[in-house]
Write an enzyme that holds these catalytic residues in place. Structure first.
Site, PDB file in Angstrom:
ATOM      1  N   CYS A  87     -52.603  69.855   1.247  1.00 21.33           N
ATOM      2  CA  CYS A  87     -53.739  70.339   2.042  1.00 21.33           C
ATOM      3  C   CYS A  87     -55.026  69.642   1.597  1.00 21.33           C
ATOM      4  O   CYS A  87     -55.197  68.467   1.848  1.00 21.33           O
ATOM      5  CB  CYS A  87     -53.838  71.864   1.929  1.00 21.33           C
ATOM      6  SG  CYS A  87     -54.910  72.580   3.190  1.00 21.33           S
ATOM      7  N   HIS A 196     -48.113  74.059   2.838  1.00 21.13           N
ATOM      8  CA  HIS A 196     -48.169  74.475   1.431  1.00 21.13           C
ATOM      9  C   HIS A 196     -46.804  74.838   0.858  1.00 21.13           C
ATOM     10  O   HIS A 196     -46.405  75.998   0.898  1.00 21.13           O
ATOM     11  CB  HIS A 196     -49.091  75.693   1.301  1.00 21.13           C
ATOM     12  CG  HIS A 196     -50.526  75.374   1.508  1.00 21.13           C
ATOM     13  ND1 HIS A 196     -51.401  75.161   0.465  1.00 21.13           N
ATOM     14  CD2 HIS A 196     -51.252  75.215   2.639  1.00 21.13           C
ATOM     15  CE1 HIS A 196     -52.604  74.890   0.941  1.00 21.13           C
ATOM     16  NE2 HIS A 196     -52.545  74.918   2.265  1.00 21.13           N
ATOM     17  N   GLU A 198     -46.107  75.275  -2.203  1.00 22.61           N
ATOM     18  CA  GLU A 198     -46.248  76.171  -3.366  1.00 22.61           C
ATOM     19  C   GLU A 198     -46.305  77.637  -2.963  1.00 22.61           C
ATOM     20  O   GLU A 198     -46.179  78.517  -3.806  1.00 22.61           O
ATOM     21  CB  GLU A 198     -47.484  75.779  -4.196  1.00 22.61           C
ATOM     22  CG  GLU A 198     -48.825  76.279  -3.679  1.00 22.61           C
ATOM     23  CD  GLU A 198     -49.360  75.471  -2.501  1.00 22.61           C
ATOM     24  OE1 GLU A 198     -48.591  74.691  -1.899  1.00 22.61           O
ATOM     25  OE2 GLU A 198     -50.550  75.640  -2.170  1.00 22.61           O
TER      26      GLU A 198
END
Lengths: 226, 98
Positions: A87, A196, A198
């Site tokens: 990002c 994302h 994560e």
């Protein structure tokens, strides 16, 4: 002996802690790095996390690019250090020109936050080896400056060299050219993407799936086997 | 002391949804006859010394490496009330003529 993976915190980073947590869940050792510190503490790889570094002033990633830590990261990445930009981290990587193209405001001008289906197009990079080419994954997407642009020649080159690493499936959430969600450099050590991984590493939070964990297990295997 | 103005605009081929949103609002506000709007940035730099060629070269370097991302943007540099120079073709012509 495990791999040590650095996560840089810029003023305005949001996902540095989640990224360190994902690295730990994958079995590697996360190392916190600070934007004003040129020293990478001897890490084996670096993640530039999501957020709004320096408030996205001027352009997203434009000011972070000139931070002391990035001076070291840029040199080391050119020498082969694995770097993942998520990002805002992807925006920083395009501003440094480690990755070609640029990120602009979403074509509909709205912030978007949703689960996003992606296709892994390149499973040969340092960060995607635990996936298979063509594999479909679902991870969160949340941004307002997510529209990937590059000139036609660059886009053709990326396609021809297999450097489109991820493509949006279903709908294109931001007007990115050729549905590009993420790309890799020529050597495959520098990868950037808007969604994302994560936030999709354990059942309790995020998508409830673990489709993002493969980024961190990929780099761990590469480093441990190196 | 001199003021140098740097204008940064998206390249013509890059979609500008913010400019489009402004343009779409115009008829509703009663402003007719405007077929396109593109939005950019203007920087006003106050120099400590004169805006001589050396100073302008530094400003152009600053614009090219920091104020603009030349992958997606064009810029022009001009001394306030002076001729412009930058990376836009039209501006180059002005520079060549000055």
């Amino acid at each position: 002996m495990t791999a040590r993976i650095g996560v840089i915190t810029f003023p305005g980073s949001l996902d540095d802690r989640d990224t360190r947590r994902a690295i730990r869940l994958a079995g590697a050792e996360p190392v916190a790095l600070w934007h004003r510190d040129k020293d990478l503490k001897g890490v084996d790889a670096v993640v530039l996390p999501g957020g709004f570094s320096y408030g996205d002033y001027l352009r997203a990633g434009a000011i972070s690019r000139f931070s002391p830590v990035m001076e070291t990261v840029i040199g080391e990445a050119r020498a082969g250090l694995p770097v993942l930009g998520i990002c805002n981290g992807f925006q920083v990587l395009t501003e440094t020109h480690l990755l070609p193209g640029a990120m602009l405001r979403n074509n509909h001008l709205h912030f978007i936050c949703r689960e996003q289906q992606l296709r892994v197009e390149n499973a040969d990079t340092a960060w995607t080896a635990d996936y298979t080419a063509g594999q479909e994954i679902r991870i969160p997407l949340k941004n307002v400056d997510g529209r990937y642009v590059a000139d036609e020649r660059t886009l053709d080159m990326l396609e021809a060299e297999g450097r489109v690493a991820f493509r949006y499936l279903g709908m294109n959430p931001n007007g990115s050219l050729r549905d590009i969600a993420g790309i890799t450099n020529e050597a495959g050590n520098v990868v950037g993407l808007m969604p994302h991984p994560e936030h999709a590493v354990e059942p309790l939070v995020g998508t409830g799936g673990t489709d993002g964990l493969g980024f961190f297990t990929s780099i761990l295997k590469k480093l441990v086997n190196a | 002391m001199a003021r140098v103005v740097v204008d940064v605009m998206l390249k013509p081929e890059i979609l500008d949804p913010q400019g489009q949103a402004v343009q779409r609002a115009l008829p509703r506000l009663g402003f007719d006859g405007i077929s396109d709007v593109r939005q950019g940035k203007r920087f006003e730099l106050e120099l400590d010394g004169p805006a001589d060629e050396a100073a302008l070269a530094r400003v152009r370097e600053l614009a090219e490496t920091f104020l603009a991302n030349t992958v997606i943007e064009d810029f022009t540099v001009r001394v306030e009330n002076g001729p412009a120079s930058g990376n836009e073709p039209a501006a180059e012509t002005v520079q060549a003529a000055s």
